[in-house]
Design a protein around this motif. Structure first.
Motif, short mmCIF file in Angstrom:
data_model
loop_
_atom_site.label_atom_id
_atom_site.label_comp_id
_atom_site.label_asym_id
_atom_site.label_seq_id
_atom_site.Cartn_x
_atom_site.Cartn_y
_atom_site.Cartn_z
N LEU A 1 100.49 8.95 -42.07
CA LEU A 1 100.60 10.04 -41.56
C LEU A 1 101.67 11.27 -42.19
CD1 LEU A 1 99.81 12.22 -39.38
CD2 LEU A 1 101.66 11.12 -37.83
N LEU A 2 102.96 10.67 -42.73
CA LEU A 2 103.72 11.65 -43.40
C LEU A 2 103.26 12.05 -44.76
CD1 LEU A 2 107.06 9.65 -42.79
CD2 LEU A 2 106.03 11.45 -41.32
N GLU A 3 102.47 10.88 -45.48
CA GLU A 3 102.15 11.48 -46.76
C GLU A 3 100.82 12.59 -46.55
OE1 GLU A 3 100.93 7.64 -48.10
OE2 GLU A 3 102.91 6.93 -48.42
N ASP A 4 100.03 12.35 -45.46
CA ASP A 4 98.93 13.21 -45.43
C ASP A 4 99.49 14.85 -44.95
OD1 ASP A 4 97.01 11.21 -45.81
OD2 ASP A 4 96.73 10.95 -43.87
N MET A 5 100.40 14.67 -44.35
CA MET A 5 100.94 15.94 -43.50
C MET A 5 101.81 16.57 -44.88
SD MET A 5 99.73 16.76 -40.87
CE MET A 5 100.80 18.22 -40.65
N GLN A 6 102.29 15.91 -45.82
CA GLN A 6 103.03 16.61 -46.90
C GLN A 6 101.92 17.20 -47.79
OE1 GLN A 6 105.49 13.36 -48.30
NE2 GLN A 6 107.33 14.54 -47.98
N LYS A 7 100.93 17.02 -47.97
CA LYS A 7 99.82 17.47 -48.70
C LYS A 7 99.17 18.73 -47.98
CE LYS A 7 98.13 12.92 -50.38
NZ LYS A 7 97.17 12.04 -50.52
N ARG A 8 99.50 18.87 -46.64
CA ARG A 8 98.94 20.05 -45.87
C ARG A 8 99.89 21.03 -45.82
NH1 ARG A 8 96.23 18.13 -40.49
NH2 ARG A 8 95.91 20.40 -40.41
N VAL A 9 101.34 20.90 -45.53
CA VAL A 9 102.11 21.92 -45.39
C VAL A 9 102.80 22.64 -46.56
CG1 VAL A 9 103.10 20.72 -43.08
CG2 VAL A 9 103.94 20.34 -45.28
N LEU A 10 102.72 24.03 -46.28
CA LEU A 10 103.35 24.83 -47.57
C LEU A 10 104.81 24.83 -47.42
CD1 LEU A 10 100.29 27.34 -47.50
CD2 LEU A 10 100.56 25.13 -49.04
N SER A 11 105.43 24.86 -46.23
CA SER A 11 106.63 25.22 -46.20
C SER A 11 107.61 24.10 -46.60
CB SER A 11 107.11 25.49 -44.48
OG SER A 11 108.42 25.46 -44.16
N ARG A 12 108.58 24.43 -47.38
CA ARG A 12 109.60 23.43 -48.10
C ARG A 12 110.35 22.91 -46.83
NH1 ARG A 12 110.36 20.09 -51.82
NH2 ARG A 12 109.33 21.51 -53.24
N ARG A 13 110.74 23.67 -45.93
CA ARG A 13 111.43 22.94 -44.79
C ARG A 13 110.81 22.05 -44.09
NH1 ARG A 13 113.91 26.77 -40.01
NH2 ARG A 13 115.39 25.38 -38.91
N CYS A 14 109.46 22.17 -43.79
CA CYS A 14 108.37 21.21 -43.36
C CYS A 14 108.42 19.74 -44.10
CB CYS A 14 107.14 21.67 -42.85
SG CYS A 14 107.20 22.71 -41.49
N TRP A 15 108.21 19.93 -45.57
CA TRP A 15 108.00 18.97 -46.30
C TRP A 15 109.27 18.30 -46.42
CZ3 TRP A 15 109.86 16.61 -50.74
CH2 TRP A 15 109.00 15.84 -51.56
N ASN A 16 110.62 18.76 -46.45
CA ASN A 16 111.66 17.96 -46.28
C ASN A 16 111.97 17.25 -45.22
OD1 ASN A 16 112.41 19.14 -48.95
ND2 ASN A 16 113.78 20.64 -48.01
N ALA A 17 111.49 17.72 -44.02
CA ALA A 17 111.62 16.94 -42.82
C ALA A 17 110.74 15.85 -42.75
CB ALA A 17 111.14 18.05 -41.45
N LEU A 18 109.61 15.91 -43.42
CA LEU A 18 108.61 14.78 -43.58
C LEU A 18 109.31 13.72 -44.47
CD1 LEU A 18 105.30 16.53 -43.66
CD2 LEU A 18 106.29 15.37 -41.75
N GLU A 19 109.89 14.18 -45.43
CA GLU A 19 110.65 13.19 -46.57
C GLU A 19 111.75 12.43 -45.94
OE1 GLU A 19 110.87 11.41 -50.24
OE2 GLU A 19 109.09 12.44 -49.30
N ASN A 20 112.43 13.34 -45.10
CA ASN A 20 113.59 12.57 -44.48
C ASN A 20 112.98 11.34 -43.47
OD1 ASN A 20 115.15 12.99 -41.31
ND2 ASN A 20 116.41 12.74 -43.12
N LEU A 21 112.06 11.81 -42.79
CA LEU A 21 111.50 10.62 -42.09
C LEU A 21 110.92 9.54 -42.76
CD1 LEU A 21 109.15 12.48 -39.11
CD2 LEU A 21 111.56 11.24 -38.91
#
Length: 391
Positions: free
Chosen positions: A224-244
């Motif tokens: 799920l994290l991998e899929d959402m990282q492809k969808r979000v444009l915000s660096r803040r969101c991407w970093n949050a998913l990477e943290n998880l």
């Protein structure tokens, strides 16, 4: 006789023999686990000044408040994170390095009483103060899993979320404080219809609006994290998913990853969380048993900024879960009833004392009795057997 004096106040309950011993044993086991992980037990006052909780990221709604003789407003504590943050910022101010602290405490919060939810309740928990990064969060999550196992639960799961992911979406959509509050309220209440209406009312751009509307359904594994990282444009969101993702990889080293899943719409009623957060559930139970996360901003209001993470679990809820699963051991250690014949009181006392010194439980008769009476008294006292001192 007044009916009032025969009742307990709303939202409280009596804990009877057997269950009380089982709960205390559970608490002791959990606190022993905390100690083995290097967490030092602390205690804070049952009541604090209202100002201690004001501005801590939680409301005093539902708090039991009262005045002292000087007119200061006091309140019974509603959680332990705030008092411990106050204690660390004052009494432990000169301590350096990471502080690992644990507690067991009675908490008080006026709310609608129901199964698993009382106005007075018991919590055990830990706080790790001074540590940032995924390694600290992974330790906290791993300890949370081991705590539930230590309590006797087997069929449970932990869901992880990230407040920075939600806050990143809010920032990208340029929402007002009121709009953000409405959306978070819908997330907490798991109100999908209300969430959709709130997003439409805020006129969120379509791509972001679709993600907002899906938040309550974004559950799954690491994919799920991998899929959402492809969808979000915000660096803040991407970093949050990477943290998880990083936390999850470290959780594998603790061998607890099989208990973990992700819920990207997860948020909690306390507003002080700033990063990773999680809740734990058991099969068939409709409420969380354990919850926690990262709260890096709380300490700064007490004048000693530092990162922090931790969790708390509800002893009452876990006990109820174990009862429903038929696995709460409420029997306690076997007790031997010690009785004695007339003229043998001193001998009965000496026998009971010897058993206790040997580490055995002994209940001494309150008067001389026959052996038949001793047998009946042992049965009535729910003892495992009896010993009788004859003439």
């Amino acid at each position: 006789m007044s009916e009032t004096i025969l009742q307990v106040p709303y939202g409280t309950r009596d804990v009877l023999p057997g269950e009380a011993a089982a709960r205390r044993q559970m608490e002791d086991n959990i606190c022993g686990l905390f100690a083995r992980w290097g967490y030092d037990e602390v205690a804070t006052p049952t009541f604090e000044y209202l100002d201690t909780f004001s501005g801590s990221g939680q409301t005093d709604e539902g708090a039991f408040k009262f005045f002292d003789r000087k007119g200061s407003i006091l309140m019974l504590r509603t959680d332990m994170t705030t008092p411990i943050a106050r204690m660390v910022s004052t009494r432990m101010r000169k301590d350096t390095g990471v502080k690992r602290l644990s507690y067991r405490a009675q908490l008080f919060r006026y709310e609608e009483a129901q199964a698993g939810r009382q106005c007075e309740f018991t919590q055990c928990g830990i706080e790790m103060m001074g540590a940032s990064g995924a390694a600290a969060d992974a330790e906290v999550i791993a300890l949370a899993v081991n705590t539930l196992l230590e309590a006797g639960l087997k069929n449970f799961y932990i869901t992880l979320g990230q407040m920075e992911f939600i806050n990143g979406l809010i920032e990208a959509a340029a929402l007002t404080e009121e709009q953000a509050r409405d959306i978070k309220h819908c997330l907490i209440k798991r109100n999908a219809a209300g969430l959709e209406l709130a997003v439409e009312a805020a006129k969120v751009p379509e791509q972001l609006a679709n993600i907002f509307k899906e938040l309550l359904f974004l559950h799954g594994g690491v994919e799920l994290l991998e899929d959402m990282q492809k969808r979000v444009l915000s660096r803040r969101c991407w970093n949050a998913l990477e943290n998880l993702r990083e936390i999850y990889e470290l959780a594998k080293a603790y061998d607890v990853d099989q208990y973990l899943s992700f819920d990207l719409g997860l948020t909690r009623s306390l507003d002080y969380y700033t990063g990773m957060l999680f809740e734990g559930y058991a099969a068939g139970m409709g409420y969380s048993l354990i919850g926690g996360g990262r709260y890096d901003n709380m300490m700064q209001r007490f004048g000693k900024p530092c990162p922090a993470t931790g969790f708390a679990l509800g002893i009452d809820r876990i006990a109820l879960t174990l009862q429903r699963q038929g696995s709460l051991n409420a029997e306690g250690p076997e007790t031997m009833f010690v009785a004695y014949a007339d003229g043998k009181t001193a001998d009965g006392i000496r026998l009971a004392c010897r058993l206790r010194k040997e580490g055995k439980a002994a209940r001494l008769a309150d008067r001389p009795m026959t052996e038949t009476e001793a047998r009946e008294a042992a049965d009535n006292s729910r003892c495992g057997g009896y010993l009788y001192v004859k003439k």
